[in-house]
Design a protein around this motif. Structure first.
Motif, PDB file in Angstrom:
ATOM      1  N   SER A   1      35.700   4.628 -78.580  1.00  0.00           N
ATOM      2  CA  SER A   1      37.140   4.891 -78.666  1.00  0.00           C
ATOM      3  C   SER A   1      37.653   5.069 -77.243  1.00  0.00           C
ATOM      4  O   SER A   1      36.864   5.115 -76.298  1.00  0.00           O
ATOM      5  CB  SER A   1      37.404   6.203 -79.396  1.00  0.00           C
ATOM      6  OG  SER A   1      37.047   6.112 -80.730  1.00  0.00           O
TER       7      SER A   1
ATOM      8  N   THR B   1      44.992   7.429 -76.003  1.00  0.00           N
ATOM      9  CA  THR B   1      45.802   6.545 -76.858  1.00  0.00           C
ATOM     10  C   THR B   1      47.215   7.119 -77.031  1.00  0.00           C
ATOM     11  O   THR B   1      48.196   6.376 -77.032  1.00  0.00           O
ATOM     12  CB  THR B   1      45.109   6.312 -78.214  1.00  0.00           C
ATOM     13  OG1 THR B   1      43.777   5.864 -77.953  1.00  0.00           O
ATOM     14  CG2 THR B   1      45.822   5.264 -79.044  1.00  0.00           C
TER      15      THR B   1
ATOM     16  N   GLU C   1      40.598   1.741 -74.833  1.00  0.00           N
ATOM     17  CA  GLU C   1      39.220   1.421 -75.218  1.00  0.00           C
ATOM     18  C   GLU C   1      38.548   0.543 -74.156  1.00  0.00           C
ATOM     19  O   GLU C   1      37.353   0.663 -73.901  1.00  0.00           O
ATOM     20  CB  GLU C   1      39.210   0.716 -76.579  1.00  0.00           C
ATOM     21  CG  GLU C   1      39.119   1.618 -77.807  1.00  0.00           C
ATOM     22  CD  GLU C   1      40.346   2.482 -78.096  1.00  0.00           C
ATOM     23  OE1 GLU C   1      41.406   2.243 -77.476  1.00  0.00           O
ATOM     24  OE2 GLU C   1      40.251   3.402 -78.929  1.00  0.00           O
TER      25      GLU C   1
ATOM     26  N   ARG D   1      45.615   3.792 -86.225  1.00  0.00           N
ATOM     27  CA  ARG D   1      45.137   4.942 -85.446  1.00  0.00           C
ATOM     28  C   ARG D   1      43.842   5.491 -86.053  1.00  0.00           C
ATOM     29  O   ARG D   1      43.734   5.669 -87.254  1.00  0.00           O
ATOM     30  CB  ARG D   1      46.199   6.043 -85.396  1.00  0.00           C
ATOM     31  CG  ARG D   1      47.428   5.729 -84.554  1.00  0.00           C
ATOM     32  CD  ARG D   1      47.112   5.432 -83.092  1.00  0.00           C
ATOM     33  NE  ARG D   1      46.342   6.433 -82.389  1.00  0.00           N
ATOM     34  CZ  ARG D   1      46.850   7.484 -81.740  1.00  0.00           C
ATOM     35  NH1 ARG D   1      48.139   7.653 -81.708  1.00  0.00           N
ATOM     36  NH2 ARG D   1      46.078   8.342 -81.119  1.00  0.00           N
ATOM     37  N   GLY D   2      42.885   5.756 -85.194  1.00  0.00           N
ATOM     38  CA  GLY D   2      41.582   6.254 -85.656  1.00  0.00           C
ATOM     39  C   GLY D   2      40.659   5.124 -86.100  1.00  0.00           C
ATOM     40  O   GLY D   2      39.567   5.371 -86.620  1.00  0.00           O
TER      41      GLY D   2
ATOM     42  N   SER E   1      38.604   3.049 -84.779  1.00  0.00           N
ATOM     43  CA  SER E   1      37.321   2.678 -84.156  1.00  0.00           C
ATOM     44  C   SER E   1      36.165   2.764 -85.139  1.00  0.00           C
ATOM     45  O   SER E   1      35.201   1.987 -85.048  1.00  0.00           O
ATOM     46  CB  SER E   1      37.006   3.593 -82.976  1.00  0.00           C
ATOM     47  OG  SER E   1      37.910   3.370 -81.955  1.00  0.00           O
TER      48      SER E   1
HETATM   49  N1  ASP Z   1      41.753   5.391 -79.759  1.00  0.00           N
HETATM   50  C1  ASP Z   1      42.291   5.095 -81.064  1.00  0.00           C
HETATM   51  C2  ASP Z   1      43.139   6.265 -81.559  1.00  0.00           C
HETATM   52  O1  ASP Z   1      43.246   7.275 -80.903  1.00  0.00           O
HETATM   53  C3  ASP Z   1      41.222   4.712 -82.051  1.00  0.00           C
HETATM   54  C4  ASP Z   1      40.204   5.785 -82.377  1.00  0.00           C
HETATM   55  O2  ASP Z   1      40.116   6.811 -81.709  1.00  0.00           O
HETATM   56  O3  ASP Z   1      39.441   5.563 -83.323  1.00  0.00           O
HETATM   57  O4  ASP Z   1      43.732   6.144 -82.587  1.00  0.00           O
END
Ligand code: ASP
Ligand code: ADP
Ligand code: MG
Length: 486
Positions: A39, A45, A157, A237-238, A240
């Motif tokens: 990530s 991000t 990333e 978002r999230g 990864s």
């Molecule tokens: N960096 C991205 C986010 O903050 C993806 C992740 O962390 O999974 O949403």
């Protein structure tokens, strides 16, 4: 015996500073990981999202300050890692590119911005895909903010992958960085792109398999992909975790590991409930329900590829790697009634009321068609003869046009800031008296929590309901106390 093929993902907190990155590299080496998915570093991000907003809404020289502060933050990590000259050059090059993109937008040098945003469009795609701008101008910035935003976000990333690869090299691994966008091909739904699984498998075989066979540890990015028009996309978002699962599926890996800042999946979010218990084994079904119900430890779609390919998942703590984590597998002999309680905040509850719905054919289809056209996904739904209620992520008010179309079908009321609370378990919906027990535990002498909508019956494993946002955490604590903590 041949080496087990493992894909491991390290989240933002596992990459927060030089020490954390060194620790993540140590964990990856200890587990003989073949593909490391990273990530962005913690908080990056969010910063990049602010940068993208300023560039698409009100580009000014101020925007460059965010890039400068991100550069300082990462240079500090680099110096803590004693980054090699080669990696330092790559890191600097990424910041220079990001700065140049920002400068070209600020200076209205749109041809340069366009080159960065659509690297191969001029050669291949302009003929085929109509809505690619043939020239970028100020109005395209407003028309395509999601494309620009996804591209800007990808730097998070891409930067952390350079740092992680160097830390792995220093810890003794032969490492190579592969740009995830060469493999994670997606559709053009920027911000929530859908991966194209067959293409991902093809490019994995072409680009990843040879490196892995040569004994290299591949470092690649989570969250990002590329659309057919060559623009950068993100998976949500999230996301990864989802990327790592897609890589694992395409590689036919033996295991996917998710390393984070908690020792595996717990019976509730440890930030909300104090006496949570660690879950040692979950089925794919339970994990998918939990993730969809808001347990942030796993991105909601992560389990889909794992279940498809029957690849076990291990969730562990980067900083306490010896503490046993959670295994997620096809089946489990353990069948507790309630496995976990989950919270999904920031929900809109939308109610559409109309007499027309009674006895009319295809009314719901009309409503669903509107949501589908606007690419808005519905979370929960409940219907009566003349009303239908939905929950959605975020604020419906941000979809003004869709709201207008819904209003043509009936009276619409919107309640923002609601929370979805879910009780997840085995066969939970065949348990006599369950709803009674849930309602009773939410109603105590000093507080009575009103339930605004209930969903029961569609899934055997999930009983969920919607409450006002301010009661979300309290409901989770009460349910946990009643069904798990006792
Ligand atoms: N960096 C991205 C986010 O903050 C993806 C992740 O962390 O999974 O949403
Ligand atoms: P990462 O940056 O590693 O991807 P996230 O912040 O996305 O980490 O996910 C980890 C967080 O998920 C934990 O810090 C925890 O607060 C939260 N979480 C929510 N529900 C659960 C749960 N049931 N078990 C463990 N963690 C949970
Ligand atoms: Mg996460």
């Amino acid at each position: 015996m041949s080496k087990k093929l493992t894909v491991a993902k390290f989240g933002g907190t596992s990459l927060a500073d030089a020490e954390a990155i060194r620790q993540s590299a140590k964990v990856a080496i200890l587990h003989n990981v073949s593909v490391v998915v990273v990530s962005a570093t913690s908080g990056t991000t969010d910063e990049l999202l602010r940068l993208a907003e300023s560039l698409t809404k009100k580009p000014s020289i101020e925007s460059l300050k965010t890039i400068e502060s991100l550069k300082i933050k990462h240079q500090k990590i680099a110096s803590g890692l004693k980054l090699s000259a080669h990696a330092t050059k790559n890191l600097d090059a990424l910041f220079t590119r990001l700065n140049n993109l920002a400068l070209s937008i600020i200076a209205k040098d749109y041809p340069s911005a366009l080159k960065e945003l659509y690297p191969s469009m001029r050669h291949v795609y302009r003929q085929r895909i109509k809505d690619i701008p043939s020239t970028l101008d100020g109005s395209s910035l407003n028309r395509y903010p999601k494309r620009i935003s996804d591209h800007v976000l990808s730097y998070g990333e891409r930067i952390s992958s350079v740092l992680m690869a160097d830390a792995l090299e220093k810890a003794g691994a032969k490492t190579t960085v592969v740009d995830a966008r060469k493999i994670i091909k997606t559709d053009r739904n920027h911000r929530f792109a859908t991966p194209l699984v067959d293409e991902i498998r093809f490019h994995t075989e072409e680009l990843l398999v040879p490196e892995v066979k040569n004994g290299k540890t591949v470092v690649t990015q989570g969250f990002i992909g590329r659309a057919p028009d060559s623009s950068t996309t993100t998976l949500g978002r999230g996301g990864s975790d989802y990327s790592a699962a897609l890589f694992a599926e395409a590689l036919n890996a033996d295991e996917l590991q998710i390393w984070s800042d908690v020792p595996g999946v717990a019976t509730a979010d440890p930030r909300i409930v104090k006496n949570t218990r660690q879950i040692d084994l979950l089925t794919f079904q339970e994990a998918a329900e939990l993730a969809t119900a808001g347990a942030k430890i796993l991105y909601p779609k992560t389990i889909i590829p794992m279940r498809r390919a029957n690849i076990p998942v291990y969730v562990g703590h980067t900083f306490q790697p010896d503490t046993p984590g959670t295994r997620i597998e096809k089946s489990s002999s353990k069948k507790p009634l309630a496995t976990a309680v989950s919270l999904k905040p920031k929900q809109s509850l939308v109610t559409l009321t109309t007499e027309q719905m009674s006895q009319e054919f295809g009314y719901l289809a009309k409503i669903f068609a509107i949501f589908a056209r606007h690419k808005v996904s519905i979370n929960q739904i409940s219907t009566s003869e003349i009303a239908v209620a939905f929950t959605l992520d975020g604020y419906l008010s941000s979809h003004a046009q869709m709201l207008g179309e819904l209003r043509e079908l009936g009276d619409v009321t919107i309640e923002n800031g609601m929370s979805l609370v879910s009780l997840i378990g085995n066969d939970i919906n065949n348990t006599p008296g369950l709803a009674n027990k849930i309602f009773a535990c939410l109603e105590t002498k000093d507080s009575k929590i009103a339930i605004r909508m209930i969903c029961q019956g569609a899934s055997k494993h999930n009983f969920c309901f919607v409450v006002e946002g301010k009661y979300g955490e309290e409901s989770v604590r009460k349910l946990h106390e009643e069904f798990i903590g006792k």
